[in-house]
Design an enzyme around this catalytic site. Structure first.
Site, mmCIF file in Angstrom:
data_model
loop_
_atom_site.group_PDB
_atom_site.id
_atom_site.type_symbol
_atom_site.label_atom_id
_atom_site.label_comp_id
_atom_site.label_asym_id
_atom_site.label_seq_id
_atom_site.Cartn_x
_atom_site.Cartn_y
_atom_site.Cartn_z
ATOM 1 N N LYS A 49 0.832 -1.210 0.000
ATOM 2 C CA LYS A 49 0.000 0.000 0.000
ATOM 3 C C LYS A 49 0.865 1.259 0.000
ATOM 4 C CE LYS A 49 -4.060 -2.021 2.262
ATOM 5 N NZ LYS A 49 -4.897 -2.029 3.480
ATOM 6 N N ALA A 83 -0.833 1.093 5.779
ATOM 7 C CA ALA A 83 -1.044 0.242 6.958
ATOM 8 C C ALA A 83 -2.124 -0.777 6.675
ATOM 9 C CB ALA A 83 -1.429 1.096 8.173
ATOM 10 N N ASP A 84 -2.075 -1.865 7.429
ATOM 11 C CA ASP A 84 -3.128 -2.871 7.326
ATOM 12 C C ASP A 84 -3.317 -3.494 8.704
ATOM 13 O OD1 ASP A 84 -4.861 -4.175 5.181
ATOM 14 O OD2 ASP A 84 -4.141 -5.905 6.315
ATOM 15 N N THR A 85 -4.570 -3.757 9.057
ATOM 16 C CA THR A 85 -4.904 -4.338 10.360
ATOM 17 C C THR A 85 -5.735 -5.589 10.158
ATOM 18 O OG1 THR A 85 -4.956 -2.137 11.373
ATOM 19 C CG2 THR A 85 -6.045 -3.905 12.582
#
Length: 201
Positions: free
Chosen positions: A56, A76-78
């Protein structure tokens, strides 16, 4: 280290990440990206979330119209993990109920990977938080779905919203569960000369 402040671009459409950055006084501009989110064969949740954050950020960098030396992109990724399985966004009421029943009375892990890039280098950090739910009743689960909150949330709940009533205990970073671990993001921002704690209008 240069004292010239860098301009931050956020490669995320998440309103929660934007709010967390504003909370610590970071100025940023959103950049639109389209990154497919699919687990690769043999990929662990840790590898997956880290890859997505990096992809990303790098996609955001490529999307800048005239990327320069003083520009930085944050991606970011969660995701949540329970028994080695990803806790994804629910695909409907039945799926949401299944997710919440599985988490009821148990602890799950929330992982966020944060990536910053200036085109020349990229840093990625991975943060884990343990979240313990109290026992949930079927009627609570059904009522919660009808609030509309679970629809776009990984794991089908939002700790910063109505879903807070389910959480008995957290071990680790609260902001990580919301979607951006601020205690880890701030030092990364400093490394890339992106200021925080800026005055608010």
């Amino acid at each position: 280290m240069s004292h010239t402040s860098c301009q931050l671009f956020l490669a995320s459409g998440s309103p929660r990440r934007a709010e967390l950055l504003r909370q610590i006084g970071v100025n940023f501009t959103r950049v639109r990206i389209d990154v497919p989110e699919a687990l690769a064969p043999e990929e662990s949740p840790e590898q997956y979330v880290t890859r997505l954050a990096r992809t990303k950020a790098e996609a955001g960098w490529r999307a800048l119209e005239c990327a320069g030396a003083n520009q930085v992109v944050l991606g970011a990724d969660t995701l949540g993990v329970l028994d080695g399985q990803l806790l994804e966004k629910p695909q409907g009421q039945a799926h949401a109920a299944q997710l919440l029943r599985a988490m009821s009375g148990r602890s799950h892990t929330v992982m966020t990977a944060v990536a910053l890039t200036n085109g020349a280098s990229t840093d990625v950090a991975l943060v884990r938080t343990q979240v313990l739910f109290r026992e949930l009743s079927d009627s609570e689960i059904a009522q919660y779905w009808h609030t509309g909150e679970p629809v776009d949330k990984a794991g089908g709940y939002g700790i910063q919203g109505l879903g807070a009533v389910f959480v008995r205990e957290i071990r680790g970073s609260y902001s990580n569960v919301v979607g951006l671990p601020l205690e880890t993001t701030a030092p990364l921002l400093s490394k890339y000369n992106v200021p925080f704690w800026l005055g608010r209008e």
